[in-house]
Design a protein around this motif. Structure first.
Motif, short mmCIF file in Angstrom:
data_model
loop_
_atom_site.label_atom_id
_atom_site.label_comp_id
_atom_site.label_asym_id
_atom_site.label_seq_id
_atom_site.Cartn_x
_atom_site.Cartn_y
_atom_site.Cartn_z
N ARG A 7 54.55 32.40 41.14
CA ARG A 7 53.15 32.37 41.60
C ARG A 7 52.39 33.59 41.08
O ARG A 7 51.19 33.50 40.80
CB ARG A 7 53.09 32.32 43.12
N ALA A 8 53.08 34.72 40.93
CA ALA A 8 52.43 35.93 40.44
C ALA A 8 51.95 35.78 38.99
O ALA A 8 51.06 36.50 38.55
CB ALA A 8 53.39 37.12 40.55
N ASP A 9 52.53 34.83 38.26
CA ASP A 9 52.14 34.59 36.86
C ASP A 9 50.98 33.62 36.73
O ASP A 9 50.47 33.41 35.62
CB ASP A 9 53.33 34.03 36.07
N ILE A 10 50.57 33.01 37.82
CA ILE A 10 49.51 32.00 37.78
C ILE A 10 48.15 32.67 37.90
O ILE A 10 47.88 33.41 38.84
CB ILE A 10 49.69 30.97 38.93
N MET A 11 47.30 32.40 36.93
CA MET A 11 45.94 32.94 36.93
C MET A 11 45.04 32.07 37.81
O MET A 11 45.34 30.90 38.04
CB MET A 11 45.37 32.90 35.50
N SER A 12 43.93 32.62 38.23
CA SER A 12 42.93 31.79 38.89
C SER A 12 42.40 30.82 37.84
O SER A 12 42.40 31.12 36.63
CB SER A 12 41.78 32.64 39.44
N MET A 13 41.94 29.65 38.27
CA MET A 13 41.44 28.66 37.32
C MET A 13 40.16 29.14 36.64
O MET A 13 39.91 28.81 35.48
CB MET A 13 41.24 27.31 38.00
N GLU A 14 39.40 29.99 37.32
CA GLU A 14 38.22 30.57 36.69
C GLU A 14 38.62 31.48 35.54
O GLU A 14 38.07 31.40 34.43
CB GLU A 14 37.42 31.36 37.74
N ASP A 15 39.61 32.34 35.77
CA ASP A 15 40.09 33.24 34.71
C ASP A 15 40.75 32.46 33.58
O ASP A 15 40.55 32.77 32.40
CB ASP A 15 41.07 34.28 35.28
N TYR A 16 41.55 31.44 33.95
CA TYR A 16 42.20 30.63 32.92
C TYR A 16 41.16 29.90 32.07
O TYR A 16 41.26 29.85 30.85
CB TYR A 16 43.19 29.65 33.53
N GLY A 17 40.14 29.36 32.73
CA GLY A 17 39.08 28.65 32.01
C GLY A 17 38.42 29.53 30.96
O GLY A 17 38.05 29.07 29.88
N ALA A 18 38.32 30.83 31.25
CA ALA A 18 37.68 31.77 30.33
C ALA A 18 38.52 32.01 29.07
O ALA A 18 37.98 32.34 28.01
CB ALA A 18 37.41 33.10 31.04
N ARG A 21 40.54 28.14 25.67
CA ARG A 21 40.43 27.78 24.24
C ARG A 21 41.27 28.73 23.39
O ARG A 21 42.01 28.31 22.49
CB ARG A 21 38.97 27.82 23.81
N GLU A 22 41.18 30.02 23.67
CA GLU A 22 41.97 31.02 22.94
C GLU A 22 43.47 30.76 23.14
O GLU A 22 44.26 30.83 22.20
CB GLU A 22 41.60 32.41 23.45
N LYS A 23 43.86 30.45 24.37
CA LYS A 23 45.28 30.20 24.68
C LYS A 23 45.76 28.94 23.98
O LYS A 23 46.90 28.89 23.50
CB LYS A 23 45.46 30.09 26.20
N ALA A 24 44.91 27.91 23.89
CA ALA A 24 45.28 26.68 23.19
C ALA A 24 45.59 26.96 21.72
O ALA A 24 46.58 26.46 21.18
CB ALA A 24 44.17 25.64 23.31
#
Length: 194
Positions: A7-18, A21-24
């Motif tokens: 769970r500590a590795d999971i980002m908020s969906m707002e942060d992940y959304g930001a 594209r870069e992560k993809a």
């Protein structure tokens, strides 16, 4: 034991959304050297911590299940992170024509039990994930299979030796193909071992 996603590795969906594209793009570059074709329709995608981290985040981002969804995603995808003494692959049968795909898969039951990696003279038989039966009693197979290849220490040493031939094979009566593992794939996968 290899690192698991918590769970500590999971980002908020707002942060992940930001950074989505870069992560993809980053994961696409990583996956380029973690996949190989075996015959005309089968592709093995070798999984890692990074590919599963992104998969979990994508499921959370798309399905929007929030906190209640996290444990299910961790349970589903953590087993697909190599444990340091194995390779883990998603086997996909990729056929665009729906009617041909239906007929093809109708004869492919049990295919997940026929996949192996040969390292020199040693054969490592795939062990399919048992969470869901991906072959039906009437002989149909799923398009997706999750496979573990457990290695001994000696097999790991041989795999890491570039002079040892590595071949991936599917030995099903309806789909018998083998392919030499490309050097760039093999080099990427050596990092999966402790």
């Amino acid at each position: 034991m290899a690192r698991q996603i918590t769970r500590a590795d999971i980002m908020s969906m707002e942060d992940y959304g930001a950074i989505r594209r870069e992560k993809a793009s980053e994961i696409a570059a990583l996956k380029r050297h973690r996949r190989m074709a075996v015959g005309p329709h089968a592709t093995l995608y070798f999984e890692s911590y990074d590919t599963m981290w992104r998969q979990i985040h994508e499921m959370l981002f798309i399905e929007r299940g929030g906190e209640a969804q996290i444990d299910d995603e961790l349970s589903a995808y953590n087993p697909l992170i190599p444990n340091g003494r194995e390779l883990v692959a998603t086997l996909m049968f990729e056929i665009s024509d729906p009617e041909y795909r239906r007929r093809f898969l109708a004869k492919l039951g049990g295919v997940e039990e026929t996949v192996s990696i040969r390292v020199g003279d040693d054969r490592i038989q795939a062990q399919a994930e048992t969470d869901v039966d991906r072959s039906t009693a009437d002989g149909k197979a799923s398009t997706v299979h999750f496979l573990h290849f457990p290695f001994t220490q000696l097999q790991i040493e041989r795999f890491n030796d570039p002079d040892t031939e590595v071949v991936v094979a599917i030995d099903h009566p309806q789909y018998a193909h083998m392919a030499r593992m490309p050097d760039e794939v093999r080099a990427a996968l050596t990092g999966d071992f402790e």
